[in-house]
Design a protein around this motif. Structure first.
Motif, PDB file in Angstrom:
ATOM      1  N   ALA A 196       0.834  -1.203   0.000  1.00  0.00           N
ATOM      2  CA  ALA A 196       0.000   0.000   0.000  1.00  0.00           C
ATOM      3  C   ALA A 196       0.871   1.256   0.000  1.00  0.00           C
ATOM      4  O   ALA A 196       0.583   2.222  -0.712  1.00  0.00           O
ATOM      5  N   VAL A 197       1.944   1.247   0.797  1.00  0.00           N
ATOM      6  CA  VAL A 197       2.861   2.392   0.830  1.00  0.00           C
ATOM      7  C   VAL A 197       3.513   2.576  -0.543  1.00  0.00           C
ATOM      8  O   VAL A 197       3.641   3.696  -1.054  1.00  0.00           O
ATOM      9  N   ALA A 198       3.921   1.466  -1.158  1.00  0.00           N
ATOM     10  CA  ALA A 198       4.545   1.541  -2.482  1.00  0.00           C
ATOM     11  C   ALA A 198       3.581   2.095  -3.523  1.00  0.00           C
ATOM     12  O   ALA A 198       3.983   2.834  -4.429  1.00  0.00           O
ATOM     13  N   ALA A 199       2.301   1.758  -3.375  1.00  0.00           N
ATOM     14  CA  ALA A 199       1.299   2.227  -4.329  1.00  0.00           C
ATOM     15  C   ALA A 199       1.020   3.722  -4.179  1.00  0.00           C
ATOM     16  O   ALA A 199       0.416   4.337  -5.058  1.00  0.00           O
ATOM     17  N   LEU A 200       1.478   4.294  -3.075  1.00  0.00           N
ATOM     18  CA  LEU A 200       1.365   5.737  -2.868  1.00  0.00           C
ATOM     19  C   LEU A 200       2.650   6.469  -3.246  1.00  0.00           C
ATOM     20  O   LEU A 200       2.636   7.693  -3.413  1.00  0.00           O
ATOM     21  N   THR A 201       3.743   5.735  -3.367  1.00  0.00           N
ATOM     22  CA  THR A 201       5.046   6.380  -3.534  1.00  0.00           C
ATOM     23  C   THR A 201       5.811   5.832  -4.741  1.00  0.00           C
ATOM     24  O   THR A 201       5.739   6.391  -5.835  1.00  0.00           O
ATOM     25  N   LEU A 202       6.538   4.742  -4.552  1.00  0.00           N
ATOM     26  CA  LEU A 202       7.448   4.240  -5.571  1.00  0.00           C
ATOM     27  C   LEU A 202       6.735   3.788  -6.835  1.00  0.00           C
ATOM     28  O   LEU A 202       7.202   4.059  -7.949  1.00  0.00           O
ATOM     29  N   ASN A 203       5.608   3.081  -6.691  1.00  0.00           N
ATOM     30  CA  ASN A 203       4.880   2.629  -7.882  1.00  0.00           C
ATOM     31  C   ASN A 203       4.460   3.812  -8.743  1.00  0.00           C
ATOM     32  O   ASN A 203       4.547   3.775  -9.973  1.00  0.00           O
ATOM     33  N   THR A 204       3.992   4.867  -8.078  1.00  0.00           N
ATOM     34  CA  THR A 204       3.565   6.053  -8.812  1.00  0.00           C
ATOM     35  C   THR A 204       4.738   6.681  -9.546  1.00  0.00           C
ATOM     36  O   THR A 204       4.617   7.076 -10.718  1.00  0.00           O
ATOM     37  N   ALA A 205       5.879   6.771  -8.875  1.00  0.00           N
ATOM     38  CA  ALA A 205       7.068   7.345  -9.502  1.00  0.00           C
ATOM     39  C   ALA A 205       7.513   6.511 -10.699  1.00  0.00           C
ATOM     40  O   ALA A 205       7.921   7.054 -11.736  1.00  0.00           O
ATOM     41  N   LYS A 206       7.433   5.193 -10.579  1.00  0.00           N
ATOM     42  CA  LYS A 206       7.810   4.329 -11.696  1.00  0.00           C
ATOM     43  C   LYS A 206       6.862   4.533 -12.872  1.00  0.00           C
ATOM     44  O   LYS A 206       7.296   4.579 -14.030  1.00  0.00           O
ATOM     45  N   THR A 207       5.581   4.637 -12.590  1.00  0.00           N
ATOM     46  CA  THR A 207       4.603   4.855 -13.650  1.00  0.00           C
ATOM     47  C   THR A 207       4.882   6.154 -14.388  1.00  0.00           C
ATOM     48  O   THR A 207       4.760   6.229 -15.618  1.00  0.00           O
ATOM     49  N   LEU A 208       5.280   7.186 -13.647  1.00  0.00           N
ATOM     50  CA  LEU A 208       5.560   8.493 -14.235  1.00  0.00           C
ATOM     51  C   LEU A 208       6.965   8.595 -14.816  1.00  0.00           C
ATOM     52  O   LEU A 208       7.304   9.601 -15.445  1.00  0.00           O
ATOM     53  N   GLY A 209       7.780   7.569 -14.586  1.00  0.00           N
ATOM     54  CA  GLY A 209       9.132   7.577 -15.124  1.00  0.00           C
ATOM     55  C   GLY A 209      10.089   8.489 -14.387  1.00  0.00           C
ATOM     56  O   GLY A 209      11.084   8.949 -14.958  1.00  0.00           O
ATOM     57  N   ILE A 210       9.824   8.733 -13.097  1.00  0.00           N
ATOM     58  CA  ILE A 210      10.693   9.632 -12.328  1.00  0.00           C
ATOM     59  C   ILE A 210      11.257   8.928 -11.090  1.00  0.00           C
ATOM     60  O   ILE A 210      11.674   9.580 -10.139  1.00  0.00           O
ATOM     61  N   ASP A 211      11.269   7.595 -11.090  1.00  0.00           N
ATOM     62  CA  ASP A 211      11.667   6.843  -9.903  1.00  0.00           C
ATOM     63  C   ASP A 211      13.161   6.944  -9.596  1.00  0.00           C
ATOM     64  O   ASP A 211      13.592   6.559  -8.504  1.00  0.00           O
ATOM     65  N   ALA A 212      13.957   7.481 -10.530  1.00  0.00           N
ATOM     66  CA  ALA A 212      15.382   7.670 -10.239  1.00  0.00           C
ATOM     67  C   ALA A 212      15.603   8.794  -9.244  1.00  0.00           C
ATOM     68  O   ALA A 212      16.607   8.815  -8.519  1.00  0.00           O
ATOM     69  N   GLU A 213      14.650   9.738  -9.178  1.00  0.00           N
ATOM     70  CA  GLU A 213      14.784  10.891  -8.279  1.00  0.00           C
ATOM     71  C   GLU A 213      13.696  10.958  -7.218  1.00  0.00           C
ATOM     72  O   GLU A 213      13.865  11.625  -6.198  1.00  0.00           O
ATOM     73  N   TYR A 214      12.582  10.279  -7.435  1.00  0.00           N
ATOM     74  CA  TYR A 214      11.435  10.409  -6.539  1.00  0.00           C
ATOM     75  C   TYR A 214      10.867   9.021  -6.186  1.00  0.00           C
ATOM     76  O   TYR A 214      11.116   8.036  -6.875  1.00  0.00           O
ATOM     77  N   GLY A 215      10.127   9.002  -5.078  1.00  0.00           N
ATOM     78  CA  GLY A 215       9.351   7.805  -4.754  1.00  0.00           C
ATOM     79  C   GLY A 215       9.921   6.898  -3.704  1.00  0.00           C
ATOM     80  O   GLY A 215       9.205   6.061  -3.157  1.00  0.00           O
ATOM     81  N   SER A 216      11.229   7.027  -3.406  1.00  0.00           N
ATOM     82  CA  SER A 216      11.820   6.144  -2.405  1.00  0.00           C
ATOM     83  C   SER A 216      13.011   6.838  -1.750  1.00  0.00           C
ATOM     84  O   SER A 216      13.569   7.798  -2.286  1.00  0.00           O
ATOM     85  N   LEU A 217      13.379   6.337  -0.580  1.00  0.00           N
ATOM     86  CA  LEU A 217      14.556   6.827   0.146  1.00  0.00           C
ATOM     87  C   LEU A 217      15.591   5.725   0.148  1.00  0.00           C
ATOM     88  O   LEU A 217      15.308   4.564   0.477  1.00  0.00           O
ATOM     89  N   GLU A 218      16.821   6.075  -0.217  1.00  0.00           N
ATOM     90  CA  GLU A 218      17.905   5.105  -0.242  1.00  0.00           C
ATOM     91  C   GLU A 218      19.092   5.636   0.539  1.00  0.00           C
ATOM     92  O   GLU A 218      19.363   6.835   0.549  1.00  0.00           O
ATOM     93  N   GLN A 219      19.815   4.716   1.182  1.00  0.00           N
ATOM     94  CA  GLN A 219      20.987   5.104   1.959  1.00  0.00           C
ATOM     95  C   GLN A 219      22.144   5.373   1.012  1.00  0.00           C
ATOM     96  O   GLN A 219      22.422   4.621   0.088  1.00  0.00           O
ATOM     97  N   ASP A 220      22.849   6.486   1.262  1.00  0.00           N
ATOM     98  CA  ASP A 220      24.018   6.851   0.432  1.00  0.00           C
ATOM     99  C   ASP A 220      25.167   5.884   0.685  1.00  0.00           C
ATOM    100  O   ASP A 220      25.325   5.358   1.778  1.00  0.00           O
TER     101      ASP A 220
END
Length: 220
Positions: A196-220
């Motif tokens: 459900a969280v992914a469907a609000l965040t990362l999935n949406t970013a992937k659909t829009l083609g912006i998941d490289a910059e948006y939709g998830s938090l990653e450790q540096d």
């Protein structure tokens, strides 16, 4: 075709700062088949045939780099056939979704189904063609009287179990505050919390083609 859309983020001073991707996609309102009265002729076939003919003409036009006479309507569609724009197909009934997917596939278009009330009936096709779905509101009545009363609540779970990428929508920009509740209702109907969280965040970013910059938090 109702026009194009852009992706924006709201931490900005003006529209230039807000724009993430300009004219990112085109929107096509697919006809919905309906039951007709005796003696009345269905227009569904004619409408879908007209759409297909229009796209064939636009596809042929897009292959001409410098046309002698520019067609503004076809010029606006160049990005679709070049793979630079997404085609958002608004469709709800199972037949509409099925026909829309085959239509988009015939032109090798990047597409997304928007609405998708009956997407739970077409999970095999959506999965095989890798077509994501932007779901209609969860908190609503079912599309038909003979459906389970909780069908809108459990559609997300059924798509998740079938491996179809999906995201939630609020049914209108002024209802953004309800998005978390739309997802929560789906969790109550069996959708895993993380999905459900992914469907609000990362999935949406992937659909829009912006998941490289948006939709998830990653450790540096």
């Amino acid at each position: 075709l109702s026009g194009s859309s852009s992706v924006v983020q709201l931490d900005a001073w003006n529209w230039e700062d807000a724009a993430v991707r300009r004219d990112e996609g085109q929107h096509l309102n697919w006809p919905e088949p309906r039951t007709v009265s005796p003696g009345e002729e269905s227009t569904y076939s004619k409408e879908t045939a007209a759409i297909a003919q229009y796209f064939r003409e636009a596809a042929a036009y897009s292959k001409i780099e410098k046309p002698e006479v520019k067609n503004p309507r076809f010029e606006a569609m160049r990005g679709i056939f070049a793979g630079q724009q997404m085609l958002y197909i608004h469709a709800n009934q199972a037949k509409s979704i099925r026909d829309a997917v085959y239509f988009g596939t015939s032109f090798s278009l990047k597409m997304v189904i928007v609405g998708g009330d009956d997407a739970w009936q077409e999970t095999t096709l959506l999965k095989s063609k890798n077509v994501p779905v932007v779901l209609n509101r969860t908190q609503r009545l079912p599309a038909r009287e003979d459906e389970d009363v909780d069908q809108p609540y459990k559609t997300a779970r059924m798509l998740h179990e079938a491996g179809v990428s999906f995201s939630f929508s609020d049914g209108g920009s002024w209802k953004q505050r309800n998005l978390a509740f739309e997802a929560g209702q789906a969790v109550g109907a069996g959708l895993p919390y993380e999905a459900a969280v992914a469907a609000l965040t990362l999935n949406t970013a992937k659909t829009l083609g912006i998941d490289a910059e948006y939709g998830s938090l990653e450790q540096d």
